[in-house]
Design a protein around this motif. Sequence first.
Motif, PDB file in Angstrom:
ATOM      1  N   ALA A   1       0.981  -1.376   0.289  1.00  0.00           N
ATOM      2  CA  ALA A   1       0.297  -0.132   0.259  1.00  0.00           C
ATOM      3  C   ALA A   1       0.903   1.107   0.027  1.00  0.00           C
ATOM      4  CB  ALA A   1      -0.497  -0.034   1.384  1.00  0.00           C
ATOM      5  N   PRO A   2       1.848   1.344   0.790  1.00  0.00           N
ATOM      6  CA  PRO A   2       2.828   2.108   0.371  1.00  0.00           C
ATOM      7  C   PRO A   2       3.319   2.579  -0.883  1.00  0.00           C
ATOM      8  CG  PRO A   2       2.981   1.132   2.908  1.00  0.00           C
ATOM      9  CD  PRO A   2       2.125   0.934   2.137  1.00  0.00           C
ATOM     10  N   GLU A   3       4.058   1.562  -1.118  1.00  0.00           N
ATOM     11  CA  GLU A   3       4.251   1.875  -2.672  1.00  0.00           C
ATOM     12  C   GLU A   3       3.175   2.199  -3.156  1.00  0.00           C
ATOM     13  OE1 GLU A   3       8.484  -1.643  -2.986  1.00  0.00           O
ATOM     14  OE2 GLU A   3       4.999  -1.609  -3.102  1.00  0.00           O
ATOM     15  N   ILE A   4       1.903   2.123  -3.623  1.00  0.00           N
ATOM     16  CA  ILE A   4       1.302   2.474  -4.426  1.00  0.00           C
ATOM     17  C   ILE A   4       0.739   3.846  -3.966  1.00  0.00           C
ATOM     18  CG2 ILE A   4      -1.791   2.406  -4.877  1.00  0.00           C
ATOM     19  CD1 ILE A   4      -0.863  -1.004  -4.616  1.00  0.00           C
ATOM     20  N   MET A   5       1.145   3.890  -2.411  1.00  0.00           N
ATOM     21  CA  MET A   5       0.096   5.147  -2.605  1.00  0.00           C
ATOM     22  C   MET A   5       1.618   6.509  -3.064  1.00  0.00           C
ATOM     23  SD  MET A   5      -3.044   6.539  -1.514  1.00  0.00           S
ATOM     24  CE  MET A   5      -3.649   5.212  -0.112  1.00  0.00           C
TER      25      MET A   5
ATOM     26  N   ASP B   1      -3.814   4.673   3.145  1.00  0.00           N
ATOM     27  CA  ASP B   1      -5.395   3.295   3.194  1.00  0.00           C
ATOM     28  C   ASP B   1      -5.942   3.885   2.552  1.00  0.00           C
ATOM     29  OD1 ASP B   1      -3.952   0.932   5.213  1.00  0.00           O
ATOM     30  OD2 ASP B   1      -5.619   2.612   7.128  1.00  0.00           O
ATOM     31  N   ALA B   2      -6.386   5.071   2.431  1.00  0.00           N
ATOM     32  CA  ALA B   2      -7.240   5.329   1.328  1.00  0.00           C
ATOM     33  C   ALA B   2      -7.195   7.045   0.877  1.00  0.00           C
ATOM     34  CB  ALA B   2      -9.093   5.221   1.800  1.00  0.00           C
ATOM     35  N   VAL B   3      -7.778   7.621  -0.159  1.00  0.00           N
ATOM     36  CA  VAL B   3      -7.263   9.225  -0.442  1.00  0.00           C
ATOM     37  C   VAL B   3      -8.674   9.459  -1.045  1.00  0.00           C
ATOM     38  CG1 VAL B   3      -6.118   8.878  -2.881  1.00  0.00           C
ATOM     39  CG2 VAL B   3      -6.410  11.558  -1.678  1.00  0.00           C
TER      40      VAL B   3
ATOM     41  N   ALA C   1     -12.330   7.923  -4.583  1.00  0.00           N
ATOM     42  CA  ALA C   1     -11.710   7.523  -3.710  1.00  0.00           C
ATOM     43  C   ALA C   1     -10.458   6.710  -4.853  1.00  0.00           C
ATOM     44  CB  ALA C   1     -12.507   6.896  -2.504  1.00  0.00           C
ATOM     45  N   TYR C   2      -9.251   6.097  -4.085  1.00  0.00           N
ATOM     46  CA  TYR C   2      -8.726   5.310  -3.705  1.00  0.00           C
ATOM     47  C   TYR C   2      -8.564   4.238  -2.890  1.00  0.00           C
ATOM     48  CZ  TYR C   2      -6.589   6.212  -8.810  1.00  0.00           C
ATOM     49  OH  TYR C   2      -5.924   5.946  -9.895  1.00  0.00           O
ATOM     50  N   ARG C   3      -8.718   3.050  -2.420  1.00  0.00           N
ATOM     51  CA  ARG C   3      -9.411   2.184  -1.026  1.00  0.00           C
ATOM     52  C   ARG C   3      -8.553   1.431  -1.328  1.00  0.00           C
ATOM     53  NH1 ARG C   3     -13.675   4.337   1.453  1.00  0.00           N
ATOM     54  NH2 ARG C   3     -14.921   5.442  -0.140  1.00  0.00           N
ATOM     55  N   LEU C   4      -6.969   1.022  -0.445  1.00  0.00           N
ATOM     56  CA  LEU C   4      -6.282  -0.027  -0.786  1.00  0.00           C
ATOM     57  C   LEU C   4      -6.182  -1.217  -0.049  1.00  0.00           C
ATOM     58  CD1 LEU C   4      -5.440   2.637  -2.149  1.00  0.00           C
ATOM     59  CD2 LEU C   4      -2.893   2.026  -1.087  1.00  0.00           C
TER      60      LEU C   4
ATOM     61  N   VAL D   1      -6.701  -2.327  -4.947  1.00  0.00           N
ATOM     62  CA  VAL D   1      -7.072  -1.173  -4.677  1.00  0.00           C
ATOM     63  C   VAL D   1      -8.212  -1.250  -5.527  1.00  0.00           C
ATOM     64  CG1 VAL D   1      -6.797   1.355  -5.948  1.00  0.00           C
ATOM     65  CG2 VAL D   1      -4.807  -0.682  -5.567  1.00  0.00           C
ATOM     66  N   THR D   2      -9.433  -0.236  -4.628  1.00  0.00           N
ATOM     67  CA  THR D   2     -10.785  -0.330  -5.292  1.00  0.00           C
ATOM     68  C   THR D   2     -10.811   1.497  -5.639  1.00  0.00           C
ATOM     69  OG1 THR D   2     -11.407  -2.255  -4.007  1.00  0.00           O
ATOM     70  CG2 THR D   2     -13.298  -0.123  -5.119  1.00  0.00           C
ATOM     71  N   TYR D   3     -11.378   1.231  -6.929  1.00  0.00           N
ATOM     72  CA  TYR D   3     -11.363   3.737  -7.586  1.00  0.00           C
ATOM     73  C   TYR D   3     -12.834   3.252  -7.728  1.00  0.00           C
ATOM     74  CZ  TYR D   3     -10.618   6.700 -11.020  1.00  0.00           C
ATOM     75  OH  TYR D   3     -10.520   8.317 -11.019  1.00  0.00           O
ATOM     76  N   GLU D   4     -12.767   4.295  -6.753  1.00  0.00           N
ATOM     77  CA  GLU D   4     -14.475   4.945  -6.618  1.00  0.00           C
ATOM     78  C   GLU D   4     -14.689   5.959  -7.070  1.00  0.00           C
ATOM     79  OE1 GLU D   4     -15.394   5.390  -2.883  1.00  0.00           O
ATOM     80  OE2 GLU D   4     -15.601   2.327  -2.557  1.00  0.00           O
ATOM     81  N   LEU D   5     -15.757   6.413  -8.182  1.00  0.00           N
ATOM     82  CA  LEU D   5     -15.623   7.407  -9.051  1.00  0.00           C
ATOM     83  C   LEU D   5     -17.603   8.184  -9.504  1.00  0.00           C
ATOM     84  CD1 LEU D   5     -14.176  10.137 -10.345  1.00  0.00           C
ATOM     85  CD2 LEU D   5     -14.089   8.201 -12.293  1.00  0.00           C
ATOM     86  N   ALA D   6     -17.258   9.512  -9.017  1.00  0.00           N
ATOM     87  CA  ALA D   6     -19.030  10.178  -9.647  1.00  0.00           C
ATOM     88  C   ALA D   6     -18.203  10.873 -10.451  1.00  0.00           C
ATOM     89  CB  ALA D   6     -19.726   9.545  -8.757  1.00  0.00           C
ATOM     90  N   VAL D   7     -19.114  11.713 -11.551  1.00  0.00           N
ATOM     91  CA  VAL D   7     -18.999  12.991 -12.428  1.00  0.00           C
ATOM     92  C   VAL D   7     -20.248  13.449 -12.496  1.00  0.00           C
ATOM     93  CG1 VAL D   7     -17.598  13.852 -14.426  1.00  0.00           C
ATOM     94  CG2 VAL D   7     -16.571  11.995 -13.092  1.00  0.00           C
TER      95      VAL D   7
END
Length: 144
Positions: free
Chosen positions: A15-19, A75-77, A94-97, A106-112
């Motif tokens: 997770a730290p490498e990905i974040m 963990d998340a942003v 959000a990105y949730r790790l 890695v879960t990516y959530e998006l609303a536009v």
Amino acid sequence: MADRTSASMTIGASAPEIMAVIADFPAYPGWAEGITAAEVLSTGDDGRAEKVRITLEAGPIKDTYVLAYDWDGDDAVHWDLAEAGAMLTGMTGAYRLAPVDGSTEVTYELAVDVRIPMIGMVRRKAEKRIIETALKGLKQRVEA
């Protein structure tokens, strides 16, 4: 804001490498398809971006907008639209790790929301494409 669209992918890194890759906004034009510039406007006490100006050129859509970020360690942003663009009127994401057997899911959530009228099904399909492209780019960048 409409319901979020989400997708997940397992990446062979911690997770730290990905974040660290997610937090390196100036590098986005090198791996995040459609993003031609990402300028950090302000940072928090942890050194991570709080506000970022994004320039997007994805096919016919060209826009510049500002996102506000809220970090939860590695963990998340989460982000929200801080300044609308010419096309973009709303965004949350959000990105949730989560660790999984030596890798990270890695879960990516998006609303536009955009200025032009768009049927919900079409918007969700566009969000899904954005998410899948972003996850693939993130995986390639992290695992390179």
